[in-house]
Structures are given as structure tokens and as C-alpha cells.
Design a protein around this motif. Sequence first.
Motif, mmCIF file in Angstrom:
data_model
loop_
_atom_site.group_PDB
_atom_site.id
_atom_site.type_symbol
_atom_site.label_atom_id
_atom_site.label_comp_id
_atom_site.label_asym_id
_atom_site.label_seq_id
_atom_site.Cartn_x
_atom_site.Cartn_y
_atom_site.Cartn_z
ATOM 1 N N LEU A 97 -4.130 30.845 -11.636
ATOM 2 C CA LEU A 97 -5.198 29.772 -11.076
ATOM 3 C C LEU A 97 -6.570 30.619 -10.959
ATOM 4 N N ILE A 98 -6.620 31.469 -10.444
ATOM 5 C CA ILE A 98 -7.848 32.375 -10.005
ATOM 6 C C ILE A 98 -8.680 32.647 -11.246
ATOM 7 N N ASP A 99 -7.999 33.049 -12.234
ATOM 8 C CA ASP A 99 -8.686 33.392 -13.890
ATOM 9 C C ASP A 99 -9.069 31.988 -14.359
ATOM 10 N N VAL A 100 -8.448 30.775 -13.995
ATOM 11 C CA VAL A 100 -8.971 29.692 -14.757
ATOM 12 C C VAL A 100 -10.362 29.384 -14.909
ATOM 13 N N SER A 105 -14.091 25.850 -19.875
ATOM 14 C CA SER A 105 -15.785 25.793 -19.977
ATOM 15 C C SER A 105 -16.151 24.930 -18.641
ATOM 16 N N PRO A 106 -17.392 25.442 -18.158
ATOM 17 C CA PRO A 106 -18.044 24.756 -16.940
ATOM 18 C C PRO A 106 -18.144 23.553 -16.917
ATOM 19 N N VAL A 107 -18.390 22.711 -18.185
ATOM 20 C CA VAL A 107 -18.476 21.265 -18.309
ATOM 21 C C VAL A 107 -17.166 20.578 -17.991
ATOM 22 N N PHE A 211 -25.089 26.373 -15.535
ATOM 23 C CA PHE A 211 -25.481 25.488 -16.206
ATOM 24 C C PHE A 211 -24.747 24.268 -16.183
ATOM 25 N N GLY A 212 -23.534 24.351 -17.039
ATOM 26 C CA GLY A 212 -22.845 23.474 -17.518
ATOM 27 C C GLY A 212 -22.383 22.412 -16.279
ATOM 28 N N ALA A 213 -21.548 23.149 -15.416
ATOM 29 C CA ALA A 213 -20.930 22.474 -14.323
ATOM 30 C C ALA A 213 -21.972 21.661 -13.432
ATOM 31 N N VAL A 214 -22.876 22.523 -13.168
ATOM 32 C CA VAL A 214 -24.252 21.804 -12.276
ATOM 33 C C VAL A 214 -24.769 20.585 -12.979
#
Length: 271
Positions: A97-100, A105-107, A211-214
Motif C-alpha cells: 500500500l505504501i507504493d500505491v 494517478s494523482p487525479v 498538480f493533479g491531486a491538488v
Amino acid sequence: MRADRRTGAGGWVLRGVVVTYVVLLVAWPTGLVFKRAFQDGIDTFFSSLTSPDVQHALALTVTVAGWAVVINLVFGVAISLLLVRYRFPGRRILSVLIDVPLSVSPVVVGLALVLVYNARDGWFGTTLATWGFQVIFSTPGMIMATVFVALPLVVREVTPVLEEIGTDQEQAARSLGAGGFQTFWRITLPGIRWAIVYGLVLAVARSIGEFGAVKIVSGNITGQSQTATLAVEQTYQNFDHQAAYAIAALLAFTAMLCLIVVAILRPKEQH
């Protein structure tokens, strides 16, 4: 001797291909960003960064990245200790899970946070909203998204060092009467300090460039919830290319400075 010559020639060809690939994909585009940012002079470059909206975006980026790095420091070290020093059911699952964040994708990360913490119909968001605490479309959500994408960088730097130093010194300290905190502070922490530094420097570079997640969780409101990376997109789309290049160059310089710090520190510790 002929085999050595063939190997040498192949090595030079391979080097040429790799250098060309890196130049075309990384160095050249990045260099063009700096060229465009400074093409009208250094005064124009700095004046492009002085508008209130850009200043707010830069300040918000520092705030979000700062909190994300501190949180990743605490939980990154704790997770590393848990994975290396303890055996428990589900340990391998936790490691995976740490590597997920490295593979998703951050989105997707941003959308998942919206589904969970949205004040209107999120699993926890409605409850938090009744308490007057808003996560999505505010700074806490942006920090959470940044923490998620940067967490593996600290864990994956600290974990192998913990495995390498082993537990002999820690057991010796405990046998002499040292408590858990004393053992960590005097024995474990000095052994992993440079791994923590490497992980934090990489986390800083990753956090300021997210960028994407934010974008998903922030709302991207100018002067309120817009970070520097989001400001690059908006200024470029609004044909304010000078400001876009200036912000991008500043972000790139900061990230490269972080990587240079890592490159300088690593050989010293290895020797």
C-alpha cells in the motif's frame, strides 16, 4: 582485445543514446523554460512574481508543502520502523500500500479524497462539516493530497537503511537500561539521519510540484486555493506567458536545488 573494443564501442553508443534521450526529454525543454522566463531580463522575471495572486499561490505552496513534509517525516519514519522492526499480520499488504501513490494517478487520489471528505455527501465530510471543519476545496484537503503522493519517498529511503544497520546496537542499549525513546534518539536516529534527509528533500521536490491531486481537491480559486503549479496553468491559458514561465522556472529551480542537495550529500555519507 577485439571483444574489449566491441564492448567499448557499444558502451559509447549506449552513452550517446542515453545522453541524447535525456537532453531531448529533460534538459532541452527545461532549458527553454528558463530561457523564456529570463528572455526579457531579470527585472521582468521578478516583476512577474510580484502580483498578489502569484504571491498568494507561492505562499500557499510553501504552506502546503511544509505541512506535507512534516507529516511525512513523522509518519514516514514510524511506518519504516513498523515495517522493519516488527512482524505482524498484513505487513506485506501495508508495504504494498505504501507504493500505491507511485502507481496511481494523482487525479485518482484527488477524486478519492473528494468522495470521502466532500462536505455535501462524503463519508466523513458531512460530519466534519457539522463541526465547522472543511477539508475539500480548502487547505487541509490540499495538504492531505500532497501527503499521499509524497509519502513513499520518505519510507523507501529510510526502510533499507534500517534493515542494513540491524538491531544489535538497539538491543545493547536496551540491555543497559535505555528506554524506547532513548534508544531511538541516541542509536536509531543517528543511523538513519541521512536517509531521512534524502527522503525529505525528495518529498519537498515532489510536494511543491504536485498538480493533479491538488487541482481536484482545491477548487483552483485564484487568490484563495490556487498553488503555484495551478497558477502556471491558469496564467498560461490566460496568455500571460511571462508569468507562467517565471513561476515554472522558480518551481523547476527549487526542485533541481533539492536534487543537487541529495547528490552532494550522498557521496559524503557513503565514504
